[in-house]
Design a protein around this motif. Structure first.
Motif, mmCIF file in Angstrom:
data_model
loop_
_atom_site.group_PDB
_atom_site.id
_atom_site.type_symbol
_atom_site.label_atom_id
_atom_site.label_comp_id
_atom_site.label_asym_id
_atom_site.label_seq_id
_atom_site.Cartn_x
_atom_site.Cartn_y
_atom_site.Cartn_z
ATOM 1 N N VAL A 253 0.875 -1.294 0.004
ATOM 2 C CA VAL A 253 -0.039 0.028 -0.013
ATOM 3 C C VAL A 253 0.913 1.425 -0.088
ATOM 4 N N LEU A 254 2.019 1.360 0.697
ATOM 5 C CA LEU A 254 2.734 2.326 0.943
ATOM 6 C C LEU A 254 3.569 2.538 -0.596
ATOM 7 N N ARG A 255 4.137 1.725 -1.148
ATOM 8 C CA ARG A 255 4.468 1.869 -2.377
ATOM 9 C C ARG A 255 3.298 2.339 -3.546
ATOM 10 N N ALA A 256 2.189 1.800 -3.397
ATOM 11 C CA ALA A 256 1.249 2.192 -4.346
ATOM 12 C C ALA A 256 0.887 3.944 -3.987
ATOM 13 N N ILE A 257 0.883 4.004 -2.902
ATOM 14 C CA ILE A 257 0.591 5.461 -2.448
ATOM 15 C C ILE A 257 1.869 6.448 -3.070
ATOM 16 N N GLU A 258 3.071 5.881 -2.812
ATOM 17 C CA GLU A 258 4.118 6.696 -3.324
ATOM 18 C C GLU A 258 3.971 6.885 -4.846
ATOM 19 N N ASP A 259 3.774 5.527 -5.674
ATOM 20 C CA ASP A 259 3.759 5.682 -6.885
ATOM 21 C C ASP A 259 2.642 6.761 -7.421
ATOM 22 N N SER A 260 1.580 6.790 -6.760
ATOM 23 C CA SER A 260 0.516 7.490 -7.191
ATOM 24 C C SER A 260 0.901 8.893 -6.874
ATOM 25 N N ALA A 261 1.326 9.353 -5.883
ATOM 26 C CA ALA A 261 1.771 10.736 -5.585
ATOM 27 C C ALA A 261 2.780 11.175 -6.896
ATOM 28 N N ARG A 262 3.733 10.133 -6.836
ATOM 29 C CA ARG A 262 4.924 10.505 -7.947
ATOM 30 C C ARG A 262 4.221 10.783 -9.252
ATOM 31 N N ASP A 263 3.188 9.907 -9.705
ATOM 32 C CA ASP A 263 2.600 10.050 -10.969
ATOM 33 C C ASP A 263 1.901 11.383 -11.252
ATOM 34 N N ALA A 264 1.418 11.950 -9.930
ATOM 35 C CA ALA A 264 0.676 13.248 -10.036
ATOM 36 C C ALA A 264 1.781 14.353 -9.808
ATOM 37 N N GLY A 265 2.936 13.948 -9.915
ATOM 38 C CA GLY A 265 3.992 15.128 -9.751
ATOM 39 C C GLY A 265 4.479 15.464 -8.462
ATOM 40 N N ARG A 266 4.180 14.671 -7.479
ATOM 41 C CA ARG A 266 4.582 15.146 -6.079
ATOM 42 C C ARG A 266 6.168 14.699 -6.200
ATOM 43 N N LYS A 267 7.092 15.147 -5.305
ATOM 44 C CA LYS A 267 8.384 14.711 -5.337
ATOM 45 C C LYS A 267 8.730 14.375 -3.751
#
Length: 157
Positions: free
Chosen positions: A99-113
């Motif tokens: 879940v944490l990896r999926a959250i990080e991927d989602s945030a990264r995909d939305a341009g978050r650093k």
């Protein structure tokens, strides 16, 4: 342990599965802190794309975990992790890490650093989990920033 039967779905924060997982989380926090759980103001729409997301993990079709991220600050680069929870049926099975990896991927995909989060000293397993996953202490922020026992962490994506 393998999580081959794990499915992570993006759902609205107000979806029944999301609501049930968050209720369990808040009950756990309430018991740990002798409180209502978490008083941090949360608006369900904060988890709507593109400014956030809410994910629910299903193991063999049953919801066993959740987490969301919402935008933090005005630079468009920071995501705040909220409502991370793994039900007892999902623990020690890799659910939280997935879940944490999926959250990080989602945030990264939305341009978050960067991802930041607040937790507390009465959640030692959460602190150990975040440290093991590359998070480091950062200055306290958010609703509980001036409370004793608050612990804030962040990780560059």
């Amino acid at each position: 342990m393998s999580v081959e039967h794990l499915e992570i779905r993006q759902l609205p924060f107000a979806a029944p599965e999301s609501v049930a997982m968050v209720a369990d989380l808040l009950a756990d926090l309430g018991a740990r802190y002798n409180s209502s759980g978490d008083e941090t103001p949360v608006d369900a729409t904060e988890f709507d794309p593109p400014d956030g997301a809410f994910l629910v993990a299903f193991l063999d079709g049953e919801p066993v975990g959740c987490a969301g991220w919402r935008s933090h600050g005005t630079d468009g680069e920071t995501a705040e992790l909220k409502r991370m929870w793994t039900a007892p049926a999902g623990r020690r099975k890799g659910v939280a890490r997935a879940v944490l990896r999926a959250i990080e991927d989602s945030a990264r995909d939305a341009g978050r650093k960067r991802v930041i989060l607040e937790t507390g000293d009465k959640q030692p397993e959460a602190i150990a989990f975040y440290l093991a996953n590359g998070y480091e202490r950062i200055p306290d922020f958010g609703y509980y920033r001036n409370e004793p026992g608050v612990r804030s962490y962040g990780r560059t994506l």
